[in-house]
Design a protein around this motif. Structure first.
Motif, PDB file in Angstrom:
ATOM      1  N   THR A 185       0.803  -1.224   0.000  1.00  0.00           N
ATOM      2  CA  THR A 185       0.000   0.000   0.000  1.00  0.00           C
ATOM      3  C   THR A 185       0.838   1.277   0.000  1.00  0.00           C
ATOM      4  N   GLY A 186       2.111   1.175   0.336  1.00  0.00           N
ATOM      5  CA  GLY A 186       2.952   2.364   0.393  1.00  0.00           C
ATOM      6  C   GLY A 186       4.318   2.001   0.956  1.00  0.00           C
ATOM      7  N   PHE A 187       5.005   2.988   1.475  1.00  0.00           N
ATOM      8  CA  PHE A 187       6.337   2.744   2.031  1.00  0.00           C
ATOM      9  C   PHE A 187       6.712   3.876   2.973  1.00  0.00           C
ATOM     10  N   VAL A 188       7.775   3.647   3.735  1.00  0.00           N
ATOM     11  CA  VAL A 188       8.389   4.689   4.554  1.00  0.00           C
ATOM     12  C   VAL A 188       9.857   4.759   4.155  1.00  0.00           C
ATOM     13  N   LEU A 189      10.310   5.928   3.735  1.00  0.00           N
ATOM     14  CA  LEU A 189      11.704   6.151   3.360  1.00  0.00           C
ATOM     15  C   LEU A 189      12.449   6.719   4.563  1.00  0.00           C
ATOM     16  N   HIS A 190      13.517   6.034   4.965  1.00  0.00           N
ATOM     17  CA  HIS A 190      14.336   6.476   6.089  1.00  0.00           C
ATOM     18  C   HIS A 190      15.640   7.045   5.524  1.00  0.00           C
ATOM     19  N   GLN A 191      15.848   8.342   5.687  1.00  0.00           N
ATOM     20  CA  GLN A 191      17.056   8.976   5.148  1.00  0.00           C
ATOM     21  C   GLN A 191      17.330  10.272   5.897  1.00  0.00           C
ATOM     22  N   ASN A 192      18.607  10.501   6.205  1.00  0.00           N
ATOM     23  CA  ASN A 192      19.040  11.729   6.892  1.00  0.00           C
ATOM     24  C   ASN A 192      18.269  11.978   8.186  1.00  0.00           C
ATOM     25  N   GLY A 193      17.973  10.896   8.912  1.00  0.00           N
ATOM     26  CA  GLY A 193      17.269  11.038  10.175  1.00  0.00           C
ATOM     27  C   GLY A 193      15.793  11.326  10.044  1.00  0.00           C
ATOM     28  N   GLN A 194      15.260  11.295   8.827  1.00  0.00           N
ATOM     29  CA  GLN A 194      13.849  11.578   8.604  1.00  0.00           C
ATOM     30  C   GLN A 194      13.137  10.343   8.085  1.00  0.00           C
TER      31      GLN A 194
END
Length: 203
Positions: A185-194
């Motif tokens: 259904t979607g995703f979560v991008l983890h990058q630069n502490g965000q």
């Protein structure tokens, strides 16, 4: 930068000039490394030189097939030059060597998955960056998943867990989300502490 090339020997000389603050570039180096404003993820920034909260001063460069790092401690007693023949970040190694309180970037081992299993992630998504909604496309090419954000080039992602992928060209991870049936259904991008959420919009 462009046609400008250097060697480890030359970079050590350049590092020494920055450390002792004397010679023909001494005053210019001090001016360039004076903090000018806050910088996200870097503490502050001078004229192209990031300055960490600990006072570590550093800079890097990367192009196809190469990555370089130079940095030195706040008291200018220790410095390091790193070069690698791969377009992958080594900045964490240099910063950790200068300031051991900064941890090394976590590494991930890629799993071998059947391309048929990867097909469920393929599709169109929308991700919100600041005030803008940007298309995010996941494609399957030659048995490997690729992501493409807006007009940026496509980047390969590698599985390391259930619905969990990582990028090798930067420190970023993508956790795909699924409904009760297992459909993505979607995703979560983890990058630069965000942690930035993306929503699936089509197959």
């Amino acid at each position: 930068a462009g046609a400008i090339r250097s060697s480890l020997r030359d970079m050590i000389k350049y590092l020494a000039s920055n450390l002792n603050g004397s010679g023909p570039i001494g005053e210019d180096a001090k001016m360039a490394q004076t903090p000018r404003r806050p910088a996200q993820g870097a503490g502050q920034i001078g004229l192209a030189w990031p300055i960490a909260k600990s006072g570590v001063v550093w800079h890097n460069g990367q192009t196809g097939g190469y990555h370089a790092f130079i940095g030195f401690s706040a008291d200018r007693t220790r410095g390091i030059v790193l070069m690698t023949n791969a377009a992958t970040t080594i900045d964490d190694i240099g910063i950790h060597w200068l300031d051991p309180s900064v941890p090394l970037v976590k590494t991930y081992a890629a799993l071998a998955l059947d391309p048929k299993l990867l097909a469920k992630y393929v599709g169109s998504y929308m991700i919100t960056i600041g005030p803008n909604s940007v298309p995010f496309v996941v494609s399957l090419q030659n048995g490997r998943l690729y992501t493409k954000l807006g007009q940026q080039p496509a980047l390969a992602i590698y599985p390391y867990g259930q619905n969990a992928f990582f990028l090798r060209v930067m420190d970023a991870q993508i956790d795909f989300t699924a409904d009760a049936s297992g459909a993505i259904t979607g995703f979560v991008l983890h990058q630069n502490g965000q942690n930035v959420t993306g929503t699936r919009t089509g197959s």
